[in-house]
Design an enzyme around this catalytic site. Structure first.
Site, PDB file in Angstrom:
ATOM      1  N   MET A   1     -10.343   3.983 -75.469  1.00  0.00           N
ATOM      2  CA  MET A   1      -9.090   4.085 -74.729  1.00  0.00           C
ATOM      3  C   MET A   1      -7.920   3.372 -75.421  1.00  0.00           C
ATOM      4  SD  MET A   1     -10.198   6.121 -72.503  1.00  0.00           S
ATOM      5  CE  MET A   1      -8.958   6.299 -71.218  1.00  0.00           C
TER       6      MET A   1
ATOM      7  N   HIS B   1     -12.027  14.727 -74.857  1.00  0.00           N
ATOM      8  CA  HIS B   1     -10.926  14.521 -73.918  1.00  0.00           C
ATOM      9  C   HIS B   1     -11.230  15.284 -72.628  1.00  0.00           C
ATOM     10  CE1 HIS B   1      -6.910  13.593 -72.582  1.00  0.00           C
ATOM     11  NE2 HIS B   1      -6.761  14.858 -72.227  1.00  0.00           N
TER      12      HIS B   1
ATOM     13  N   THR C   1      -6.150  14.085 -85.018  1.00  0.00           N
ATOM     14  CA  THR C   1      -4.997  14.090 -85.917  1.00  0.00           C
ATOM     15  C   THR C   1      -4.006  13.061 -85.359  1.00  0.00           C
ATOM     16  OG1 THR C   1      -3.977  15.860 -84.634  1.00  0.00           O
ATOM     17  CG2 THR C   1      -5.300  16.525 -86.540  1.00  0.00           C
TER      18      THR C   1
HETATM   19  C1  GAR Z   1     -14.955  10.392 -70.515  1.00  0.00           C
HETATM   20  O1  GAR Z   1     -14.678  11.203 -69.390  1.00  0.00           O
HETATM   21  C2  GAR Z   1     -14.048  10.778 -71.668  1.00  0.00           C
HETATM   22  O2  GAR Z   1     -13.782  12.149 -71.748  1.00  0.00           O
HETATM   23  C3  GAR Z   1     -12.811  10.015 -71.326  1.00  0.00           C
HETATM   24  O3  GAR Z   1     -13.252   8.769 -70.852  1.00  0.00           O
HETATM   25  C4  GAR Z   1     -14.542   8.938 -70.248  1.00  0.00           C
HETATM   26  C5  GAR Z   1     -15.497   7.951 -70.875  1.00  0.00           C
HETATM   27  O4  GAR Z   1     -16.719   7.917 -70.212  1.00  0.00           O
HETATM   28  N1  GAR Z   1     -11.965   9.866 -72.462  1.00  0.00           N
HETATM   29  C6  GAR Z   1     -10.643   9.783 -72.394  1.00  0.00           C
HETATM   30  O5  GAR Z   1     -10.017   9.817 -71.358  1.00  0.00           O
HETATM   31  C7  GAR Z   1      -9.966   9.631 -73.745  1.00  0.00           C
HETATM   32  N2  GAR Z   1      -8.546   9.666 -73.594  1.00  0.00           N
HETATM   33  P1  GAR Z   1     -17.995   7.269 -70.899  1.00  0.00           P
HETATM   34  O6  GAR Z   1     -17.586   5.866 -71.381  1.00  0.00           O
HETATM   35  O7  GAR Z   1     -19.012   7.212 -69.816  1.00  0.00           O
HETATM   36  O8  GAR Z   1     -18.389   8.141 -72.043  1.00  0.00           O
END
Ligand code: GAR
Length: 197
Positions: free
Chosen positions: A91, A110, A142
């Protein structure tokens, strides 16, 4: 030749676990590092329990100096000699300097059907827009945020009574299928996109 994969997390790491668990048998890649910018990320213990080296580069001591944070991140990542870098719930926005260092080798998942809903709060935004379907995307990273060639997408229906949390949970189930499928294909040198289901 087996490809080495570094996985970047900030939280619980459920996508990281699905990637790690997929890299067995005749899979062309193996995990070499799980790295987090959050010292208390729940995924770190899960990775350690699976015998994968972990590292933390906390962004906070750098007090907004992104270049210094990313220099340290790159130093730790490079020591693990990864061929492929997977952002999996990482993040922190990465700047062009970091992204271009790993051009063509860095993937991100994403939680939206890109190009819709770049950035945060994707599930709430899909609900607000009245979308009939939602989903997730794996793409090459990118310098532009949540942009880059699409390597795969999975769709879910939006159901009556959905909340951002219920929708997120439905999307997450698909993330755990999509990301391993894309990584396997990508690690074997195939960048053609996968569309699930
Ligand atoms: C997931 O839903 C992923 O797609 C999102 O955070 C979550 C992480 O969950 N990613 C973003 O929002 C990136 N901007 P996890 O730690 O259980 O894999």
């Amino acid at each position: 030749m087996t490809r080495r994969v570094a996985i970047f997390i900030s939280g619980g790491g459920s996508n990281m676990v699905s990637l790690v668990d997929s890299m067995t048998g005749d899979h062309p890649a193996r995990p070499c590092l799980v790295i987090s910018n959050q010292p208390d990320a729940g995924g770190l213990a899960k990775a350690s329990a699976k015998g994968i080296p972990t590292a933390v580069v906390d962004h906070r001591p750098f007090k907004g100096d992104r270049a210094a944070f990313e220099a340290e991140l790159a130093r730790v990542v490079d020591a693990a000699k990864p061929d492929i870098l997977c952002l999996a719930g990482f993040m922190r926005v990465l700047t062009e300097g970091f992204v271009s260092r790993y051009e063509g080798r860095m993937l991100n998942i994403h939680p939206s059907l890109l190009p819709k809903y770049r950035g945060l709060n994707t599930h709430a935004r899909a609900l607000e827009a009245g979308d009939a379907e939602h989903g997730c995307t794996v793409h090459e990273v990118t310098p532009e945020l949540d942009d880059g060639p699409i390597l795969g997408q999975a769709r879910v229906p939006v159901l009556p009574g959905d909340t951002p949390d219920s929708l997120a949970a439905r999307v997450l189930v698909e993330e755990h299928k999509l990301y391993p499928a894309v990584l396997r294909r990508f690690a074997s040198g195939d960048r053609s996109p996968i569309y699930l289901p």
